[in-house]
Design an enzyme around this catalytic site. Structure first.
Site, PDB file in Angstrom:
ATOM      1  N   ARG A  53      19.867   7.146   9.725  1.00 47.01           N
ATOM      2  CA  ARG A  53      21.221   6.737   9.355  1.00 47.01           C
ATOM      3  C   ARG A  53      22.073   7.910   8.873  1.00 47.01           C
ATOM      4  NH1 ARG A  53      22.121   1.420   9.499  1.00 47.01           N
ATOM      5  NH2 ARG A  53      20.340  -0.028   9.380  1.00 47.01           N
ATOM      6  N   LYS A  72       2.265   0.182   8.594  1.00 50.22           N
ATOM      7  CA  LYS A  72       1.998  -0.886   7.638  1.00 50.22           C
ATOM      8  C   LYS A  72       3.003  -0.785   6.471  1.00 50.22           C
ATOM      9  CE  LYS A  72      -1.253   0.113   3.973  1.00 50.22           C
ATOM     10  NZ  LYS A  72      -0.300   0.004   2.957  1.00 50.22           N
ATOM     11  N   HIS A 107      -3.384   4.405   8.782  1.00 47.63           N
ATOM     12  CA  HIS A 107      -3.881   5.777   8.839  1.00 47.63           C
ATOM     13  C   HIS A 107      -5.351   5.893   8.474  1.00 47.63           C
ATOM     14  CE1 HIS A 107      -2.972   5.623   4.488  1.00 47.63           C
ATOM     15  NE2 HIS A 107      -3.877   6.570   4.366  1.00 47.63           N
ATOM     16  N   LYS A 122      -9.118   8.445  10.168  1.00 38.62           N
ATOM     17  CA  LYS A 122      -9.966   9.402   9.465  1.00 38.62           C
ATOM     18  C   LYS A 122     -11.274   9.600  10.227  1.00 38.62           C
ATOM     19  CE  LYS A 122      -8.065   8.356   4.902  1.00 38.62           C
ATOM     20  NZ  LYS A 122      -7.415   9.661   4.729  1.00 38.62           N
ATOM     21  N   GLU A 162      -8.058   6.013  -6.719  1.00 40.63           N
ATOM     22  CA  GLU A 162      -6.957   6.975  -6.745  1.00 40.63           C
ATOM     23  C   GLU A 162      -6.750   7.457  -8.167  1.00 40.63           C
ATOM     24  OE1 GLU A 162      -3.618   5.890  -3.837  1.00 40.63           O
ATOM     25  OE2 GLU A 162      -4.476   3.939  -4.347  1.00 40.63           O
ATOM     26  N   ASP A 174      -1.506  -3.893  -0.998  1.00 42.75           N
ATOM     27  CA  ASP A 174      -1.324  -2.492  -0.622  1.00 42.75           C
ATOM     28  C   ASP A 174      -2.582  -1.872  -0.035  1.00 42.75           C
ATOM     29  OD1 ASP A 174       0.319  -0.070  -0.555  1.00 42.75           O
ATOM     30  OD2 ASP A 174      -1.013   0.676  -2.121  1.00 42.75           O
ATOM     31  N   HIS A 200      -6.617  -1.641   4.379  1.00 43.05           N
ATOM     32  CA  HIS A 200      -7.540  -0.505   4.416  1.00 43.05           C
ATOM     33  C   HIS A 200      -8.988  -0.922   4.146  1.00 43.05           C
ATOM     34  CE1 HIS A 200      -4.087   1.931   4.777  1.00 43.05           C
ATOM     35  NE2 HIS A 200      -3.819   2.115   3.500  1.00 43.05           N
ATOM     36  N   LYS A 206      -5.662   2.371  -9.100  1.00 45.39           N
ATOM     37  CA  LYS A 206      -4.889   3.581  -9.389  1.00 45.39           C
ATOM     38  C   LYS A 206      -5.198   4.058 -10.813  1.00 45.39           C
ATOM     39  CE  LYS A 206      -1.071   2.939  -6.191  1.00 45.39           C
ATOM     40  NZ  LYS A 206      -1.422   4.170  -5.451  1.00 45.39           N
TER      41      LYS A 206
END
Length: 461
Positions: free
Chosen positions: A48, A142, A172, A176, A210, A229, A234, A330
């Site tokens: 944009r 995703k 993704h 891997k 994480e 998420d 995943h 996390k």
């Protein structure tokens, strides 16, 4: 041997965004450096932002794509995304294909927020860009919906204009190298595959930890949470790779069929199957870190989970009675993605009661990231007169054997351009996965707090 990629035009919507800068352009640069991109190969960046022109967009891309030459990289503003704007994009594409002698092979990469998917797909179709003289492929990042209903709606809109064979839903994690190696590890090594069942395996843990908090993703994350998420996509993909049956042939549809069969054998996940938690504020390595509720962009009093541990049961012949635990969070102790397969102990504890002979079960740990590889933990006798048992590890590391691994996006982009769907998510898999987690998402238990820098809440098994 992989077939060469045919000449094509790659159109990136969201060309000035973070995903394009951090992942897509570096991956394309790495593919070019290895001589794996076709010739001619043309990139048209679309966003944009009205300010970049061809030269300015080349400056953005130069660090990764300087070797492609200025003529291969172009930019066009999409403006407000009106039908006239998409018609202008179509005219630019036609002009670039004439200029570079391309035959109509096109890949449209939607590096966009999910709310922009449908609008862009409809704009492409209205301008006649959903078909061409060559092949037309569309790549969708995703999340593939927010729940079962929205995923079904998204698939209906995609299928209204594109055949499933044209759609590449990119996760993704599937690119891997260590995830791709799971099938080779299992099906090329009978010593493991013959043990890969309920008679030999006690339980399986799949963990994605994480170390960071939500950072700049708080606005998105607070609407999603750890289950949406990470778990629904995943971790469930990793589960399918671990639990699937051998495909009849090594081709995309046979492999994706077997992964879907895993989900069809899996029980629906209820609130009783899950422990949800949220990181509190505190100190990590003597550095103060905010709690989730203090992160910029998080709604006051949010009950969004940043940690999930979920018991999964697969009711088929191979896995009945074997618990699988999917775990992610996390602000945990360190970044780590691993699969731990715990084998059943010996039927008779021969060394029980002897001093120094606390024999544990054999364990296979598959490290997805970092330090990609695997280790097998087993028991050995210590040297000496007395029987003393100690655990030792037999290990393999990809970096030591093969050097640095390619980024997942390098693999996935090459597969899109070659038309290989093996590592991409099919529509029926997406919808089945959302269906399985719907009971938990509709009535999630209240999250409990956990300390930052820990491995999660104290009550987590």
């Amino acid at each position: 041997m992989t077939a060469p990629i045919p000449p094509l035009l790659l159109v990136i919507f969201g060309a000035t965004g973070d995903l394009t800068r951090r992942k897509l352009l570096p991956a394309l640069g790495a593919l070019h450096a290895r001589g794996e991109l076709p010739s001619p190969f043309v990139i048209l960046g679309v966003a944009r932002d009205p300010h970049p022109d061809d030269a300015a967009f080349r400056d953005i891309a130069r660090a990764s794509l300087s070797q492609l030459g200025d003529a291969a990289v172009h930019y066009q503003s999409i403006g407000a995304g009106s039908p006239a704007d998409f018609t202008r994009i179509a005219d630019d594409i036609a002009a670039l294909e004439r200029e570079h002698g391309l035959s109509g092979n096109r890949v449209f990469y939607l590096a966009l927020p999910p709310q922009g998917f449908v609008e862009t797909v409809e704009g492409l179709a209205a301008a006649g860009l959903h078909q061409s003289a060559g092949f037309t492929r569309i790549v969708v990042e995703k999340p593939f919906g927010h729940d079962l209903e929205s995923s079904q709606a998204l698939n209906r809109r995609l299928h209204q204009y594109f055949d499933e064979s044209q759609i590449f839903r990119i996760d993704h994690y599937l690119g891997k190298e260590t995830v791709r190696n799971l099938m080779v590890f299992r099906f090329a090594n009978p010593v493991f595959e013959t043990q890969w069942n309920r008679d030999r395996i006690a339980h399986v843990e799949i963990s994605v930890a994480e170390a960071d908090g939500v950072g700049t993703r708080a606005a998105y994350y607070d609407r999603a949470g750890a289950v949406r998420d990470m778990v629904q996509n995943h971790l469930t993909q990793l589960l399918c790779h671990v639990a699937m049956e051998p495909p009849a042939t090594f081709d995309a549809e046979a492999i994706r069929d077997e992964k879907l069969k895993v989900l069809r054998s899996m029980r629906r996940v209820t609130p009783r199957d899950a422990l949800l938690a949220q990181y509190a504020g505190g100190s990590v390595d003597d550095t103060a870190v905010p709690g989730y509720l203090d992160e910029p962009g998080v709604k006051p009093g949010s009950t969004t989970e940043t940690f999930a541990a979920i018991d999964v049961h697969i009711d088929n012949w191979r896995w009945h009675g074997v618990p699988f635990v999917l775990r992610t969070g996390k602000r945990l102790r360190r970044r780590s993605t691993r699969i731990v397969v715990s084998f059943r102990p010996a039927p008779v504890r021969l060394f029980t009661g002897l001093p120094g002979c606390d024999v544990g079960p054999d364990k296979l740990t598959i490290f997805i990231q970092p330090d990609e590889g695997f280790s097998l933990t087993f028991s050995v006798k210590e040297p000496g007169e007395h029987i003393r048992v100690r655990e030792q590890q037999l290990g393999f590391k990809y970096r030591e054997a093969f050097g640095p691994l390619a980024d997942a996006y390098e693999t996935l982009l090459a597969d899109v351009m070659q038309g290989d769907h093996t590592l991409f998510v099919r529509s029926d898999w997406v919808e089945r996965s959302w269906y399985l987690y719907a009971p938990l998402l509709e009535a999630p238990p209240a999250p409990v707090p956990y300390r930052p820098g820990s491995w999660g809440p104290d009550a987590e098994p």
